[in-house]
Write an enzyme that holds these catalytic residues in place. Structure first.
Site, mmCIF file in Angstrom:
data_model
loop_
_atom_site.group_PDB
_atom_site.id
_atom_site.type_symbol
_atom_site.label_atom_id
_atom_site.label_comp_id
_atom_site.label_asym_id
_atom_site.label_seq_id
_atom_site.Cartn_x
_atom_site.Cartn_y
_atom_site.Cartn_z
ATOM 1 N N TRP A 1 27.830 43.617 35.355
ATOM 2 C CA TRP A 1 27.981 42.211 35.024
ATOM 3 C C TRP A 1 26.852 41.419 35.696
ATOM 4 O O TRP A 1 26.517 41.663 36.849
ATOM 5 C CB TRP A 1 29.348 41.692 35.519
ATOM 6 C CG TRP A 1 29.464 40.207 35.324
ATOM 7 C CD1 TRP A 1 29.757 39.558 34.167
ATOM 8 C CD2 TRP A 1 29.210 39.193 36.312
ATOM 9 N NE1 TRP A 1 29.707 38.203 34.360
ATOM 10 C CE2 TRP A 1 29.378 37.946 35.671
ATOM 11 C CE3 TRP A 1 28.850 39.217 37.646
ATOM 12 C CZ2 TRP A 1 29.221 36.733 36.334
ATOM 13 C CZ3 TRP A 1 28.684 38.006 38.314
ATOM 14 C CH2 TRP A 1 28.875 36.779 37.655
ATOM 15 N N ASP B 1 32.757 25.429 25.237
ATOM 16 C CA ASP B 1 33.179 26.714 25.799
ATOM 17 C C ASP B 1 34.632 26.650 26.271
ATOM 18 O O ASP B 1 35.405 25.782 25.850
ATOM 19 C CB ASP B 1 32.195 27.111 26.924
ATOM 20 C CG ASP B 1 32.049 28.612 27.092
ATOM 21 O OD1 ASP B 1 32.984 29.235 27.637
ATOM 22 O OD2 ASP B 1 31.014 29.167 26.692
ATOM 23 N N ASP B 2 35.001 27.527 27.144
ATOM 24 C CA ASP B 2 36.361 27.706 27.671
ATOM 25 C C ASP B 2 36.940 26.390 28.209
ATOM 26 O O ASP B 2 36.199 25.530 28.679
ATOM 27 C CB ASP B 2 36.261 28.739 28.809
ATOM 28 C CG ASP B 2 37.601 29.364 29.137
ATOM 29 O OD1 ASP B 2 38.624 28.903 28.591
ATOM 30 O OD2 ASP B 2 37.608 30.314 29.925
ATOM 31 N N TRP C 1 32.883 34.348 20.569
ATOM 32 C CA TRP C 1 34.043 35.261 20.680
ATOM 33 C C TRP C 1 33.868 36.064 21.958
ATOM 34 O O TRP C 1 33.012 36.936 22.033
ATOM 35 C CB TRP C 1 34.066 36.168 19.441
ATOM 36 C CG TRP C 1 35.134 37.202 19.388
ATOM 37 C CD1 TRP C 1 35.406 38.168 20.314
ATOM 38 C CD2 TRP C 1 36.080 37.405 18.324
ATOM 39 N NE1 TRP C 1 36.449 38.957 19.898
ATOM 40 C CE2 TRP C 1 36.883 38.512 18.674
ATOM 41 C CE3 TRP C 1 36.313 36.776 17.106
ATOM 42 C CZ2 TRP C 1 37.900 38.998 17.852
ATOM 43 C CZ3 TRP C 1 37.325 37.263 16.284
ATOM 44 C CH2 TRP C 1 38.114 38.353 16.657
ATOM 45 N N ASP C 2 34.710 35.771 22.939
ATOM 46 C CA ASP C 2 34.557 36.397 24.255
ATOM 47 C C ASP C 2 35.568 37.525 24.439
ATOM 48 O O ASP C 2 36.570 37.623 23.690
ATOM 49 C CB ASP C 2 34.777 35.312 25.330
ATOM 50 C CG ASP C 2 33.918 35.519 26.551
ATOM 51 O OD1 ASP C 2 33.532 36.675 26.809
ATOM 52 O OD2 ASP C 2 33.645 34.531 27.263
ATOM 53 N N ASN D 1 36.923 39.293 28.090
ATOM 54 C CA ASN D 1 36.632 39.366 29.523
ATOM 55 C C ASN D 1 37.449 40.377 30.303
ATOM 56 O O ASN D 1 37.630 40.232 31.503
ATOM 57 C CB ASN D 1 36.812 37.969 30.139
ATOM 58 C CG ASN D 1 35.682 37.037 29.740
ATOM 59 O OD1 ASN D 1 34.516 37.376 29.845
ATOM 60 N ND2 ASN D 1 36.035 35.864 29.233
ATOM 61 N N CYS E 1 30.357 37.764 22.833
ATOM 62 C CA CYS E 1 30.189 37.628 24.273
ATOM 63 C C CYS E 1 31.269 38.498 24.900
ATOM 64 O O CYS E 1 32.368 38.618 24.352
ATOM 65 C CB CYS E 1 30.372 36.167 24.677
ATOM 66 S SG CYS E 1 30.300 35.913 26.454
ATOM 67 N N ASP F 1 25.730 36.726 31.609
ATOM 68 C CA ASP F 1 26.145 35.485 32.268
ATOM 69 C C ASP F 1 25.091 35.026 33.264
ATOM 70 O O ASP F 1 25.130 33.892 33.734
ATOM 71 C CB ASP F 1 27.477 35.688 33.007
ATOM 72 C CG ASP F 1 28.658 35.525 32.068
ATOM 73 O OD1 ASP F 1 28.457 35.097 30.922
ATOM 74 O OD2 ASP F 1 29.790 35.830 32.487
HETATM 75 C C1 GLA Z 1 32.788 34.622 30.173
HETATM 76 C C2 GLA Z 1 31.526 34.326 29.393
HETATM 77 C C3 GLA Z 1 30.957 33.002 29.821
HETATM 78 C C4 GLA Z 1 31.981 31.917 29.609
HETATM 79 C C5 GLA Z 1 33.259 32.275 30.340
HETATM 80 C C6 GLA Z 1 34.371 31.306 30.001
HETATM 81 O O1 GLA Z 1 32.513 34.861 31.509
HETATM 82 O O2 GLA Z 1 30.601 35.358 29.555
HETATM 83 O O3 GLA Z 1 29.785 32.709 29.095
HETATM 84 O O4 GLA Z 1 32.231 31.746 28.242
HETATM 85 O O5 GLA Z 1 33.711 33.573 30.020
HETATM 86 O O6 GLA Z 1 35.521 31.581 30.697
#
Ligand code: GLA
Length: 745
Positions: free
Chosen positions: A191, A358-359, A475-476, A478, A524, A546
């Site tokens: 990461w 974003d989020d 579209w993430d 994580n 993403c 990131d």
């Molecule tokens: C991930 C993505 C980031 C951002 C965050 C939002 O870490 O890689 O670019 O969108 O989530 O929580």
């Protein structure tokens, strides 16, 4: 046209297609000689496939003359089985492992037929093999493109035994490489440091590159490799074989070097904890392995991947990408209406074309104030956005830009309404507490479950049907799959978890693309976790990392460009000190790096100075001029940042060679530095190119500004690049970079 008439025409067309395909097939079966040539314009793969014998690989490389093909055997060929199956000769690695329905763990495959058929821009060869004892079939498939140098290979495994068989290994492809001084180039990372280049000579023993994340697959190692056949890898000379496994899930790439003259290369889905019970009559199709060859070095192989990718894999590979501002590093979870509106106004004023929220915009019972709740509750948080998404879309419209939005649809949190309602939808081992991810609460939804697939499709469907003007989705994803267990799959299919996850993912993506073919979608996954050719048919681009630090991005984007074109690599100008590595770089340097990919911004414009904004405004306008060259051009990497020359340089050249963009970035600063003069590449030696510096900050232009040089001169001599910028004393810093636009006269 009337309905019955349409049906008749359709029916006739279908009959004609069938007749043509029977004729084509019959023709190829009749003429199938022992040597099968699978050719693209410049390369070919040659196999020996006698009916009743095992198929063998004889050659992969530059296209050969008929004489050389006729005498190939005498010159010396590998004579390796084209798809070695486990069972006899057990000491060798195998591409396929099967436990037949009676418990027999050996498989022996012999050619039954060879067919070659035409697709509009490719020829498909199918070598069908049957086990010598069991009604068990394996077909080796090869798609050779007729306009790009790429051969995709995959296998179809068919069980016609009465009961299920168990597949314990199921590679997509296999290739023997003549040993000598062969080097492997591959990408490694973590990461915030994805896509870093590793180059090493292949030695005796086994080299394994693998992924077991479950959901994403390119944070650590990548499922693409290159082999330089003529010693230490060179960017623009030497023979190179490139291979990319087109898959979004767990993979395993092995290079085995034993006591022979060959390195043996295997690539496929990672079979670890993934034994597959193949039911009677079921066909298992492996993902494609894309193979290319170039005698123009690593950059040559990259150009082949990029051309093929843009034309046949990447979503909208022929459409220019918009210049955007993403809200994440600017405001993180602090989403509100005035803030979003201000960011939209700012990016519009700098010439940007798209804003992505974003989020942090959703969650009603559990508002998403930080990363520990609400995934799955895709309802707008009216405390933050009283007028909903519709208002934001309208505002974007007023600012003359498009609107995009972040979602993470494959995931939930234990603190969410979704989890309260559907605890049975998460991936979880029976009888055990769940292992949780981000925020201490995140979980992965079980995409193998059709109800979950409907739910995930519904998230996108609701957003886009309610707000048809949404232009872009980030579209993430994580979290890795951290619990082995599907609450949906039966007991005997628990080992299908990873494979079914990606089948479910593909099914959802297919539905989304059928309903919304035009929306731009970014892959993403905590940054660069989903940079692979398995997802790109549905996704327009991926978030490289990131980590937006310009210096580290040079290294990451260099590696990533081995396999992926600039049009797919999201590269954003961000704040300084950088939020991940806390390095302070100049705005000019950040712009010059971001401009080598799909340019965007990831910053709070409110905090920028007027001077910085002005430079970004100029950069955006100049990027619009070079966008076709960057996004559709051919890459030539010139001086690698990994070679410790204290600088790096690369360029893009338009396919017609009438325009090129040259990048030069200093990576270290020492007093009395002596950097190499960089020779350009890929230009037309006989054309004359006029030089113009972009993003200029110097008080005086470069000595060659506005002057013209032949492609020959630029490729044999290059231009001197000053080590520093000529700016006022108080503006001097230790960063130096140049972008030159060359236009043929
Ligand atoms: C991930 C993505 C980031 C951002 C965050 C939002 O870490 O890689 O670019 O969108 O989530 O929580």
């Amino acid at each position: 046209m009337s309905q019955p008439l349409r049906l008749v025409i359709l029916y006739n067309a279908l009959i004609m297609k069938r007749i043509i395909s029977i004729l084509a097939t019959a023709l190829c079966v009749l003429t199938a000689s022992a040597q099968i040539r699978i050719a693209t314009p410049g390369t070919e793969l040659i196999l020996k496939a006698d009916v009743g014998a095992e198929p063998q690989i004889q050659y992969f490389g530059e296209r050969l003359s008929d004489t050389d093909v006729a005498n190939l055997q005498a010159a010396g060929v590998p004579n390796h089985n084209a798809y070695p199956a486990y069972g006899l000769w057990c000491a060798s690695e195998a591409s396929l492992g099967v436990t037949h329905s009676d418990g027999n763990m050996s498989t022996v495959l012999r050619v039954e037929s060879v067919t070659q058929t035409d697709e509009p821009t490719a020829k498909v060869t199918r070598i069908k093999m049957k086990d010598t004892v069991y009604p068990f079939y394996v077909t080796l498939c090869y798609r050779a493109y007729q306009d790009v140098d790429m051969i995709e290979t995959w296998t179809e495994i068919e069980n016609l035994e009465k009961k299920p068989v168990v597949l314990t290994r199921f590679d997509s492809g296999y290739l023997p490489l003549r040993a000598g001084d062969v080097w492997i180039s591959h990408l490694h990372g973590t990461w915030a440091a994805e896509g870093l280049l590793v180059q090493e000579p292949l030695d005796r023993g086994m080299r394994v590159i693998k992924n077991k994340d479950g959901a994403r697959n390119s944070h650590t190692d990548h499922s693409e490799v290159m082999f330089s056949l003529d010693g230490k890898p060179q960017e623009n000379t030497g023979r190179v074989i490139g291979a990319a496994l087109c898959y979004s899930g767990n993979y395993e790439i092995r290079v085995d070097t034993k006591d022979t003259d060959y390195h043996e290369f295997y690539a496929g889905i990672n079979p670890d904890n993934s034994a597959y019970n193949l039911a009677a009559k079921e066909i298992f199709k492996t993902p494609e392995l894309a193979l290319t060859f170039s005698d123009e070095g690593l950059s040559g192989a990259s150009r082949n991947f990029h051309r093929w990718g843009r034309k046949y894999k990447l979503a909208h590979g022929d459409k220019e990408r918009k210049i955007l501002l993403n809200s994440w590093e600017g405001v993180y979870f602090d989403i509100n209406e005035p803030g979003m509106d201000q960011m939209m106004a700012d990016i519009a004023s700098m010439g940007g074309e798209l804003f992505v929220m974003d989020d942090g915009w959703f969650g009603v019972k559990y508002p998403r104030l930080t990363d520990n709740c609400a995934l799955g509750d895709w309802e707008v948080d009216r405390n933050k956005l009283p007028n909903g998404i519709g208002w934001l879309v309208e505002q974007a419209h007023k600012h003359g830009i498009k609107f995009g939005i972040w979602i993470e649809p494959e995931m939930t949190n234990t603190t969410s309404e979704l989890y309260e309602k559907h605890p049975e939808w998460v991936i979880k081992a029976p009888e055990r507490e769940v292992v949780k991810g981000r925020g201490g609460t995140q979980l992965v939804l079980d995409l193998g479950n059709p109800e979950v697939q409907d739910f995930v499709f519904g998230i996108v469907d609701d957003l886009l049907s309610e707000n048809p003007e949404i232009d872009y989705i980030k579209w993430d994803a994580n979290m890795p799959i951290s619990n082995h267990g599907s609450q949906y799959l039966s007991k005997d299919k628990q080992s299908h978890l990873y494979i079914e996850y990606h089948r479910g993912f593909a099914a959802v993506c297919d539905r989304i693309r059928a309903a919304y073919p035009d929306v731009t979608i970014q892959a993403c996954a905590s940054g660069g976790g989903r940079a692979n050719w398995g997802v790109l048919p549905w996704f327009d681009e991926f978030w490289v990392s990131d980590n937006t630090d310009a210096l580290q991005r040079i290294y990451m984007q260099w590696g990533t460009s081995y396999f992926f074109p600039a049009i797919a690599m999201a590269s954003h100008i961000s704040a300084t000190p950088n939020h991940t590595v806390f390095r302070t770089t100049s705005i000019k340097y950040r712009i010059d790096v971001a401009m080598s990919g799909r340019l965007g911004m990831e910053i709070q414009p409110k905090n920028m100075t007027e001077e910085e904004k002005a430079l970004c405004r100029k950069a955006i306008s100049e990027y619009k001029e070079i966008r076709p060259v960057v996004q559709f051009g051919d890459i030539y990497r010139l001086v690698s940042p990994y070679d410790s020359h204290n600088m790096a340089s690369m360029m893009y050249v338009s396919p017609e060679k009438d325009g090129a963009v040259f990048y030069w970035w200093k990576t270290e600063t020492f007093y009395d530095d002596h950097l190499p003069r960089v020779k350009m590449a890929g230009l037309d030696p006989s054309k004359t190119y006029k030089v113009r510096e972009l993003n200029r900050i110097d008080n005086v232009p470069l000595p060659y500004e506005g002057l013209s040089f032949t492609g020959k001169f630029l490729m044999e001599n290059g231009l001197e690049i000053p080590l520093k910028h000529k700016v006022d004393y108080h503006k001097q810093d230790d960063w130096s970079s140049r972008v030159l636009y060359l236009v043929a006269e």
